[in-house]
Design a protein around this motif. Structure first.
Motif, PDB file in Angstrom:
ATOM      1  N   TYR A  46     -37.978 -63.023 -13.951  1.00 49.28           N
ATOM      2  CA  TYR A  46     -38.885 -62.267 -13.284  1.00 49.28           C
ATOM      3  C   TYR A  46     -40.212 -62.652 -13.358  1.00 49.28           C
ATOM      4  N   ALA A  83     -42.066 -63.477  -9.915  1.00 46.80           N
ATOM      5  CA  ALA A  83     -43.328 -62.612  -9.716  1.00 46.80           C
ATOM      6  C   ALA A  83     -44.453 -63.643  -9.461  1.00 46.80           C
ATOM      7  N   VAL A  84     -44.497 -64.741 -10.035  1.00 43.91           N
ATOM      8  CA  VAL A  84     -45.579 -65.535  -9.992  1.00 43.91           C
ATOM      9  C   VAL A  84     -45.365 -66.473  -8.504  1.00 43.91           C
ATOM     10  N   TYR A 105     -44.232 -65.045  -5.768  1.00 53.38           N
ATOM     11  CA  TYR A 105     -44.513 -64.135  -4.827  1.00 53.38           C
ATOM     12  C   TYR A 105     -46.085 -64.120  -4.634  1.00 53.38           C
ATOM     13  N   LEU A 106     -46.551 -63.987  -5.998  1.00 52.56           N
ATOM     14  CA  LEU A 106     -47.982 -63.632  -6.076  1.00 52.56           C
ATOM     15  C   LEU A 106     -48.884 -64.955  -5.435  1.00 52.56           C
ATOM     16  N   ILE A 107     -48.262 -66.427  -5.631  1.00 48.54           N
ATOM     17  CA  ILE A 107     -48.887 -67.426  -5.040  1.00 48.54           C
ATOM     18  C   ILE A 107     -48.654 -67.490  -3.617  1.00 48.54           C
ATOM     19  N   ARG A 108     -47.386 -66.992  -3.055  1.00 53.10           N
ATOM     20  CA  ARG A 108     -47.161 -66.926  -1.780  1.00 53.10           C
ATOM     21  C   ARG A 108     -48.102 -66.033  -1.186  1.00 53.10           C
ATOM     22  N   MET A 109     -48.302 -64.972  -1.662  1.00 48.98           N
ATOM     23  CA  MET A 109     -49.467 -63.860  -1.003  1.00 48.98           C
ATOM     24  C   MET A 109     -50.679 -64.317  -1.163  1.00 48.98           C
ATOM     25  N   ILE A 110     -51.016 -65.133  -1.930  1.00 44.46           N
ATOM     26  CA  ILE A 110     -52.447 -65.713  -2.398  1.00 44.46           C
ATOM     27  C   ILE A 110     -52.776 -66.533  -0.996  1.00 44.46           C
ATOM     28  N   THR A 111     -51.639 -67.528  -0.787  1.00 40.46           N
ATOM     29  CA  THR A 111     -51.798 -68.710  -0.087  1.00 40.46           C
ATOM     30  C   THR A 111     -51.539 -68.006   1.452  1.00 40.46           C
TER      31      THR A 111
END
Length: 185
Positions: free
Chosen positions: A170, A174-175, A177-183
């Motif tokens: 999990y 989550a990390v 997808y967070l990195i994917r969202m930020i980049t």
């Protein structure tokens, strides 16, 4: 007593039992087909983890003959599913980056374990098993406990592996997808 005289009844598995336990794998794969193409693979991993933990709590599953062997079998099936979802070409082209990332994670984990265990004055057995469980997995941690003759800690190692694996899935997804969202990738 000869080795051939040893009965293996407690390790035998009836043919119908694996099909009962395969429920988690099949349901997870079917449910992931309803997810978006970007999230289907990650969703399947999360669903397999969650449904497997839930199914393992059912008393009928706990009482299956060969439950440990079934657990190991489906653990290996889980790893196969994860392995088949890896893009080999992409993995090989980013192997240096992955290796550097793993080195940072291992060093950070080791440092975090040493700091926390020094502050809380935790016994070295727990520290060692925690580090092995964090870097490798719970199964390896159980093997270390067994090899060191810490019989009371073998099940702790397995439990660390299961809980750590599910939580790690999990948090890791989550990390990612967070990195994917930020980049914006």
């Amino acid at each position: 007593m000869k080795i051939t005289d040893v009965k293996m009844e407690k390790f035998s598995i009836e043919l119908t039992e694996p099909f009962k336990v395969a429920f988690a794998e099949v349901v997870s794969t079917k449910l992931s087909s309803f997810m978006s193409a970007d999230f289907a693979s990650a969703g399947r991993i999360l669903l397999i983890s969650t449904i497997s933990i839930i199914v393992a709590q059912v008393p009928a599953v706990r009482q299956l003959r060969g439950a440990m062997n079934l657990g190991l079998f489906f653990g290996m099936m889980y790893l196969v599913i994860v392995g088949f979802s890896v893009n080999i070409k992409g993995f090989l082209t980013s192997a240096a980056t992955i290796t550097l990332f793993c080195l940072c994670v291992i060093a950070g984990s080791l440092l975090l374990h040493v700091l926390i265990t020094r502050l809380l004055k935790i016994r070295y057995e727990y520290v060692l098993l925690g580090i092995v469980g964090a870097i490798a997995d719970g199964t390896t941690s159980s093997l270390v406990a067994s090899g060191a003759r810490w019989k009371s800690l073998v099940s702790v190692g397995m439990l660390m592996g299961v809980i750590g694996g599910v939580c790690g899935n999990y948090v890791g997804i989550a990390v990612a997808y967070l990195i994917r969202m930020i980049t914006g990738a």
